[in-house]
Design a protein around this motif. Structure first.
Motif, short mmCIF file in Angstrom:
data_model
loop_
_atom_site.label_atom_id
_atom_site.label_comp_id
_atom_site.label_asym_id
_atom_site.label_seq_id
_atom_site.Cartn_x
_atom_site.Cartn_y
_atom_site.Cartn_z
N GLU A 71 -20.38 27.71 -21.94
CA GLU A 71 -19.03 28.02 -22.39
C GLU A 71 -18.92 29.46 -22.89
O GLU A 71 -17.90 30.10 -22.69
CB GLU A 71 -18.61 27.05 -23.50
CG GLU A 71 -18.38 25.64 -23.02
CD GLU A 71 -17.20 25.55 -22.07
OE1 GLU A 71 -16.21 26.27 -22.26
OE2 GLU A 71 -17.28 24.75 -21.12
N THR A 72 -19.96 29.99 -23.50
CA THR A 72 -19.88 31.37 -24.04
C THR A 72 -19.83 32.39 -22.91
O THR A 72 -19.16 33.41 -23.03
CB THR A 72 -21.09 31.65 -24.94
OG1 THR A 72 -22.28 31.41 -24.22
CG2 THR A 72 -21.06 30.76 -26.17
N LYS A 105 -16.58 35.54 -21.07
CA LYS A 105 -16.81 36.93 -20.70
C LYS A 105 -16.19 37.29 -19.34
O LYS A 105 -15.86 38.43 -19.10
CB LYS A 105 -18.31 37.22 -20.64
CG LYS A 105 -18.98 37.13 -22.00
CD LYS A 105 -20.46 37.38 -21.86
CE LYS A 105 -21.15 37.18 -23.21
NZ LYS A 105 -22.59 37.33 -23.10
N VAL A 106 -16.05 36.30 -18.48
CA VAL A 106 -15.54 36.56 -17.12
C VAL A 106 -14.08 36.71 -17.10
O VAL A 106 -13.21 37.03 -17.56
CB VAL A 106 -15.91 35.41 -16.17
CG1 VAL A 106 -15.30 35.62 -14.79
CG2 VAL A 106 -17.40 35.27 -16.10
#
Length: 71
Positions: A65-66, A70-71
């Motif tokens: 999930e982290t 970022k994408v």
């Protein structure tokens, strides 16, 4: 009891069944049995395919999930 039937006993049983039910009735019965087996195999295959699709859908996205943020 069934261990002592042997080949002559089985042939006698087959002849008695053939005389009682007739060739047409037995062939139609075997046709229905074949259709039932085919339907059972198709159902098993469909359910197996469905389970595989579900497992593939769950396994597609393995990104934590982290990293998704970022994408």
């Amino acid at each position: 009891m069934l261990n002592n039937i042997g080949l002559p006993g089985l042939l006698l049983i087959a002849v008695v069944v053939l005389v009682l039910f007739g060739r047409g009735k037995i062939s139609s019965l075997m046709g229905e049995v074949g259709k039932g087996i085919t339907a059972f195999k198709r159902g098993v295959k469909d359910s197996t395919d469905e389970l595989e699709e579900q497992s593939l859908a769950q396994a597609k996205d393995v990104t934590p999930e982290t990293d998704k943020d970022k994408v």
